[in-house]
Design an enzyme around this catalytic site. Structure first.
Site, short mmCIF file in Angstrom:
data_model
loop_
_atom_site.label_atom_id
_atom_site.label_comp_id
_atom_site.label_asym_id
_atom_site.label_seq_id
_atom_site.Cartn_x
_atom_site.Cartn_y
_atom_site.Cartn_z
N SER A 21 13.88 62.60 15.06
CA SER A 21 12.95 63.47 15.77
C SER A 21 12.14 62.68 16.80
CB SER A 21 12.02 64.16 14.78
OG SER A 21 11.31 65.21 15.39
N GLN A 52 4.16 63.26 14.34
CA GLN A 52 5.58 63.03 14.60
C GLN A 52 6.11 61.87 13.76
OE1 GLN A 52 7.52 64.95 16.33
NE2 GLN A 52 9.34 63.72 16.01
N HIS A 96 7.45 62.06 9.95
CA HIS A 96 8.74 62.64 9.55
C HIS A 96 9.57 61.61 8.79
CE1 HIS A 96 8.91 66.69 11.13
NE2 HIS A 96 8.34 66.28 12.25
N GLU A 125 13.01 65.59 22.46
CA GLU A 125 13.01 66.82 21.67
C GLU A 125 11.73 67.61 21.93
OE1 GLU A 125 13.35 68.01 16.92
OE2 GLU A 125 12.75 65.99 17.53
N HIS A 126 10.60 66.93 21.85
CA HIS A 126 9.30 67.55 22.12
C HIS A 126 8.60 66.77 23.24
CE1 HIS A 126 10.01 67.83 17.67
NE2 HIS A 126 9.85 69.11 17.94
N ASP A 142 6.22 73.37 15.37
CA ASP A 142 7.01 73.13 14.16
C ASP A 142 6.93 74.30 13.19
OD1 ASP A 142 8.15 70.71 14.72
OD2 ASP A 142 6.68 69.51 13.63
N GLU A 167 50.75 77.99 40.64
CA GLU A 167 50.78 77.29 39.35
C GLU A 167 52.16 77.34 38.70
OE1 GLU A 167 47.64 78.94 37.02
OE2 GLU A 167 46.06 78.00 38.21
N HIS A 216 53.57 85.49 35.09
CA HIS A 216 52.24 86.03 35.39
C HIS A 216 52.30 86.84 36.68
CE1 HIS A 216 50.87 83.13 32.41
NE2 HIS A 216 49.61 83.53 32.54
#
Length: 415
Positions: free
Chosen positions: A218, A240, A243, A308-309, A342, A396, A401
């Site tokens: 994190s 933070q 964690h 992340e933050h 959070d 192609e 097709h």
């Protein structure tokens, strides 16, 4: 303390997986696929203790857990759930008009949620994953969590109406969700955080099942200036860092004195914190203090880290919202601490880590929806599309097709 240039020259983002463990993780996955419940029980006893058992927690036990937790926590979970529902409902994709070419939205059928139970317990993970899934219309949600199951986590499962809750964690839990056993039905998508082994397991099963992301440690990057509240910023760093020891924190300051003040307060608070050992190890090994010359350089640093933050607690914090393009979530102003995100703000706290915010967004209700395009061409409009498609098909060398389109240009019975 580093300058922005020094930081960018030396910095390396956290690896999202450890390939040294991939072989062991793959062995466990293969064993679960082959031997099902027997292997599931064996690994649970190996990793969680001989007394540990894999079992489905009955609905009445989930309800009892909800009723037994403190009233303050119960009310907080209810309020957080309502906030998450409101936000996810607001951002949910809406059906398109069924005209011509249009997408049809469908909720994913079965979702599995991994809820960790190691160094901390995370009822918030249940809310931040299950509520968006429910808003999307997912009909069946299975939670796996290490035994014996934390009461607050079980209470959150009751609140969110989880269909099945099993006491199994680790790689074996991810494998059971991905491939099924005699007891646990396989799911279509797996969400939720975990340690390096869980992250590797999710990486290895991806393709056979969907996943939210492969999460690493994190992260929080805070930008401050001379007007910022140093105590608040320091406490945010600790929030933070607690964690785990690998959690990453970045303090970017436009003012040298403020950088030093916040750092000194963080060190002092860490000595007194309940999770002091984890915090001090995290700050010692995975913290960066960076002096930015100006606002532009601070924005550049945030986009370079792609955390992340990202939290901006400067005098002009609002101005960062449009310029910060690489962040899982952006917390603007002193009264928007990452901790609120959070738990109770509404957007999911399941966010990209390791710089992945450069190309990935946080989990939301829309990650639990699939969209298939409906293509309906009328006879009157057919020539417009066929005449654009036929030359490309021939270029192609896919002549069948081209023939398929040409046949309809030539008329004939379309029954």
């Amino acid at each position: 303390m580093q300058t922005a240039q020094q930081f960018k020259q030396s910095y390396r983002p956290a690896g999202q997986e450890d390939y040294d463990i991939s072989g062991r993780v793959l062995d466990i996955i293969r064993d679960i696929r082959k031997n099902g419940d027997e292997a599931l029980s064996r690994y649970t006893k190996q990793f969680d203790g001989e007394e540990a058992e894999v079992r489905e927690i009955p609905a009445q036990e989930l309800k009892a857990a909800f009723e037994s937790i403190p009233e303050e926590l119960r009310n907080a979970l209810i309020a957080a759930k309502e906030n998450i529902e409101a936000y996810q409902t607001k951002i949910k994709w809406q059906p398109a008009e069924p005209e011509g070419f249009y997408p049809v939205l469908h909720p994913i059928g079965r979702v599995g949620i991994y809820v960790p139970g190691g160094k901390a317990n995370y009822p918030s993970t249940v809310l931040m994953t299950a509520v968006p899934a429910r808003v999307a219309g997912v009909r069946s949600i299975t939670v796996v969590t290490p035994p014996p199951g934390n009461p607050a986590t079980l209470a959150a499962c009751h609140l969110c109406g989880i269909n099945h809750v099993y006491t199994v964690g680790g790689v074996q839990g991810i494998a059971a969700l991905a491939y099924g056993t005699e007891t646990i039905e396989r799911v279509d998508k797996i969400c939720g955080p975990g340690n390096a082994y869980v992250a590797m397991a999710k990486k290895l099963v991806y393709g056979d099942v969907g996943i939210d992301s492969v999460a690493g440690p994190s992260e929080l990057a805070i930008v401050v200036d001379k007007t910022s509240n140093a105590e608040w910023a320091a406490l945010d760093l600790l929030a933070q860092a607690e964690h785990d020891e690998q959690a990453r924190t970045y303090l970017i300051s436009l003012d040298r004195d403020k950088l030093e003040e916040v750092g000194q307060l963080a060190a002092r608070f860490a000595e007194e914190a309940p999770r002091s050992g984890i915090i001090k190890k995290s700050l010692a090994d995975n913290h960066w203090a960076i002096l930015a010359e100006n606002r532009s350089e601070s924005v550049d640093l945030l986009n370079f880290i792609a955390p992340e933050h990202a939290a901006v607690q400067t005098e002009d914090a609002e101005s960062y919202a449009e310029d910060v393009t690489n962040a899982g979530a952006l917390f603007v102003g002193g009264y928007s601490p990452e901790a609120v995100g959070d738990y109770s703000a509404g957007p999911s706290h399941v966010l990209p880590t390791g710089g992945n915010a450069r190309f990935q967004s946080g989990l939301s209700v829309n990650d639990f929806l699939t969209a298939n395009a409906v293509i309906r061409v009328d006879r009157e409009d057919y020539r417009h599309y066929a005449e654009a498609g036929i030359p490309i098909a021939k270029a192609e060398e896919l002549y069948a097709h081209a023939a398929s389109m040409e046949a309809r240009l030539n008329g004939g019975n379309d029954d």
